[in-house]
Design a protein around this motif. Structure first.
Motif, mmCIF file in Angstrom:
data_model
loop_
_atom_site.group_PDB
_atom_site.id
_atom_site.type_symbol
_atom_site.label_atom_id
_atom_site.label_comp_id
_atom_site.label_asym_id
_atom_site.label_seq_id
_atom_site.Cartn_x
_atom_site.Cartn_y
_atom_site.Cartn_z
ATOM 1 N N LYS A 49 0.832 -1.202 0.000
ATOM 2 C CA LYS A 49 0.000 0.000 0.000
ATOM 3 C C LYS A 49 0.869 1.255 0.000
ATOM 4 C CE LYS A 49 -2.646 0.617 3.620
ATOM 5 N NZ LYS A 49 -3.717 0.591 4.584
ATOM 6 N N TYR A 50 0.435 2.269 -0.773
ATOM 7 C CA TYR A 50 1.127 3.555 -0.796
ATOM 8 C C TYR A 50 0.259 4.646 -0.179
ATOM 9 C CZ TYR A 50 3.368 7.809 -2.388
ATOM 10 O OH TYR A 50 3.960 9.044 -2.412
ATOM 11 N N ALA A 51 -0.993 4.736 -0.616
ATOM 12 C CA ALA A 51 -1.887 5.818 -0.183
ATOM 13 C C ALA A 51 -2.236 5.676 1.295
ATOM 14 C CB ALA A 51 -3.153 5.813 -1.031
ATOM 15 N N GLY A 52 -2.814 6.727 1.828
ATOM 16 C CA GLY A 52 -3.180 6.739 3.250
ATOM 17 C C GLY A 52 -2.065 7.403 4.034
ATOM 18 N N VAL A 54 1.177 7.894 3.972
ATOM 19 C CA VAL A 54 2.244 7.737 2.983
ATOM 20 C C VAL A 54 3.603 7.529 3.646
ATOM 21 C CG1 VAL A 54 3.467 8.863 1.082
ATOM 22 C CG2 VAL A 54 0.978 9.001 1.207
ATOM 23 N N ASP A 55 3.921 8.312 4.661
ATOM 24 C CA ASP A 55 5.240 8.185 5.298
ATOM 25 C C ASP A 55 5.447 6.787 5.879
ATOM 26 O OD1 ASP A 55 5.887 10.786 4.635
ATOM 27 O OD2 ASP A 55 5.218 11.619 6.560
ATOM 28 N N ALA A 56 4.452 6.284 6.586
ATOM 29 C CA ALA A 56 4.555 4.943 7.172
ATOM 30 C C ALA A 56 4.586 3.874 6.085
ATOM 31 C CB ALA A 56 3.392 4.686 8.120
ATOM 32 N N ASN A 57 3.795 4.068 5.031
ATOM 33 C CA ASN A 57 3.751 3.078 3.952
ATOM 34 C C ASN A 57 5.052 3.046 3.150
ATOM 35 O OD1 ASN A 57 1.181 2.345 4.741
ATOM 36 N ND2 ASN A 57 0.168 3.635 3.235
ATOM 37 N N VAL A 58 5.663 4.209 2.955
ATOM 38 C CA VAL A 58 6.952 4.270 2.257
ATOM 39 C C VAL A 58 8.026 3.594 3.110
ATOM 40 C CG1 VAL A 58 8.801 5.836 1.515
ATOM 41 C CG2 VAL A 58 6.447 6.254 0.791
ATOM 42 N N ALA A 59 8.027 3.879 4.408
ATOM 43 C CA ALA A 59 8.998 3.238 5.301
ATOM 44 C C ALA A 59 8.829 1.718 5.289
ATOM 45 C CB ALA A 59 8.856 3.786 6.717
ATOM 46 N N ALA A 60 7.582 1.272 5.290
ATOM 47 C CA ALA A 60 7.321 -0.168 5.245
ATOM 48 C C ALA A 60 7.809 -0.755 3.921
ATOM 49 C CB ALA A 60 5.829 -0.445 5.434
ATOM 50 N N ALA A 61 7.558 -0.063 2.810
ATOM 51 C CA ALA A 61 7.974 -0.549 1.492
ATOM 52 C C ALA A 61 9.494 -0.672 1.403
ATOM 53 C CB ALA A 61 7.441 0.360 0.396
ATOM 54 N N ILE A 62 10.195 0.257 2.021
ATOM 55 C CA ILE A 62 11.656 0.175 2.046
ATOM 56 C C ILE A 62 12.076 -1.082 2.807
ATOM 57 C CG2 ILE A 62 13.754 1.263 2.967
ATOM 58 C CD1 ILE A 62 12.368 3.998 2.286
ATOM 59 N N GLY A 63 11.408 -1.345 3.919
ATOM 60 C CA GLY A 63 11.676 -2.572 4.673
ATOM 61 C C GLY A 63 11.379 -3.819 3.854
ATOM 62 N N PHE A 114 2.840 -7.453 0.185
ATOM 63 C CA PHE A 114 3.160 -7.248 1.591
ATOM 64 C C PHE A 114 2.073 -6.425 2.272
ATOM 65 C CE2 PHE A 114 7.213 -7.884 -0.489
ATOM 66 C CZ PHE A 114 7.943 -8.636 0.415
ATOM 67 N N GLY A 115 1.871 -6.688 3.555
ATOM 68 C CA GLY A 115 0.971 -5.878 4.368
ATOM 69 C C GLY A 115 -0.491 -6.068 4.002
ATOM 70 N N ASP A 116 -1.313 -5.153 4.522
ATOM 71 C CA ASP A 116 -2.756 -5.187 4.274
ATOM 72 C C ASP A 116 -3.035 -4.521 2.927
ATOM 73 O OD1 ASP A 116 -5.490 -5.247 4.325
ATOM 74 O OD2 ASP A 116 -5.700 -3.630 5.791
ATOM 75 N N ILE A 117 -3.258 -5.335 1.916
ATOM 76 C CA ILE A 117 -3.448 -4.821 0.563
ATOM 77 C C ILE A 117 -4.910 -4.839 0.140
ATOM 78 C CG2 ILE A 117 -1.138 -5.382 -0.231
ATOM 79 C CD1 ILE A 117 -2.447 -7.935 -1.468
ATOM 80 N N SER A 118 -5.787 -5.266 1.041
ATOM 81 C CA SER A 118 -7.195 -5.456 0.674
ATOM 82 C C SER A 118 -7.859 -4.162 0.227
ATOM 83 C CB SER A 118 -7.962 -6.075 1.836
ATOM 84 O OG SER A 118 -7.905 -5.224 2.966
ATOM 85 N N GLU A 119 -7.414 -3.021 0.763
ATOM 86 C CA GLU A 119 -8.048 -1.744 0.422
ATOM 87 C C GLU A 119 -7.299 -0.978 -0.663
ATOM 88 O OE1 GLU A 119 -8.352 0.393 4.066
ATOM 89 O OE2 GLU A 119 -9.500 -1.181 5.049
ATOM 90 N N SER A 120 -6.239 -1.561 -1.193
ATOM 91 C CA SER A 120 -5.422 -0.844 -2.176
ATOM 92 C C SER A 120 -5.838 -1.220 -3.591
ATOM 93 C CB SER A 120 -3.940 -1.169 -1.965
ATOM 94 O OG SER A 120 -3.180 -0.573 -2.982
ATOM 95 N N GLU A 121 -6.438 -0.246 -4.276
ATOM 96 C CA GLU A 121 -6.861 -0.461 -5.668
ATOM 97 C C GLU A 121 -5.672 -0.765 -6.569
ATOM 98 O OE1 GLU A 121 -9.212 2.313 -8.166
ATOM 99 O OE2 GLU A 121 -10.354 2.615 -6.311
ATOM 100 N N GLY A 122 -4.591 -0.026 -6.349
ATOM 101 C CA GLY A 122 -3.396 -0.204 -7.176
ATOM 102 C C GLY A 122 -2.825 -1.601 -7.050
#
Length: 144
Positions: A49-52, A54-63, A114-122
């Motif tokens: 997930k990216y939206a929502g 964003v800072d936490a999601n970007v940090a998670a994506a880096i992880g 990764f993560g909770d992707i159920s709400e992510s359209e992308g």
């Protein structure tokens, strides 16, 4: 035959130079083999997930990318790249970013979600595209 500065045969120096060259060539072959193996690792499309938040999601994506690297694979995370140059709030630019990401997905071997992707359209769109392309879709649980 190696000859010294006076023109005489010098087998000791020739042997030493020959040994140095063999060692150098072996080190080069080892280096090239390692680089080849790294360049030819599996390419993994990282979906999260990216939206929502964003800072936490970007940090998670880096992880998540670090996790992919730790699995001896190459991470491809378009949602870390394109929002840097495209406006995610502009529908046209968002679509452009999604299409760029799907283009990258086509060259990847697998997609890892990764993560909770159920709400992510992308992410849902990326999964559908991956299945169309016959890519392996892997769901990675947090803390794996």
């Amino acid at each position: 035959m190696y000859r010294n500065s006076e023109g005489y045969s010098d087998p000791t120096a020739a042997m030493a130079v020959g040994n140095l060259m063999r060692e150098y060539k072996q080190k080069q072959r080892t280096k090239w083999r390692r680089q080849y193996e790294i360049k030819n690792r599996k390419k993994i499309y990282v979906a999260s997930k990216y939206a929502g938040n964003v800072d936490a999601n970007v940090a998670a994506a880096i992880g998540y990318c670090k996790y992919v690297i730790s699995q001896n694979c190459i991470p491809i995370a378009s949602h870390l790249l394109y929002p840097q140059t495209l406006d995610d709030n502009d529908p046209d630019e968002r679509e452009l970013g999604l299409m760029f990401g799907l283009s990258l997905l086509a060259i990847c071997d697998e997609i890892w979600c990764f993560g909770d992707i159920s709400e992510s359209e992308g992410v849902q769109q990326e999964i559908v595209e991956a299945r169309k392309l016959g890519k392996t879709v892997r769901y990675v649980k947090e803390g794996s």
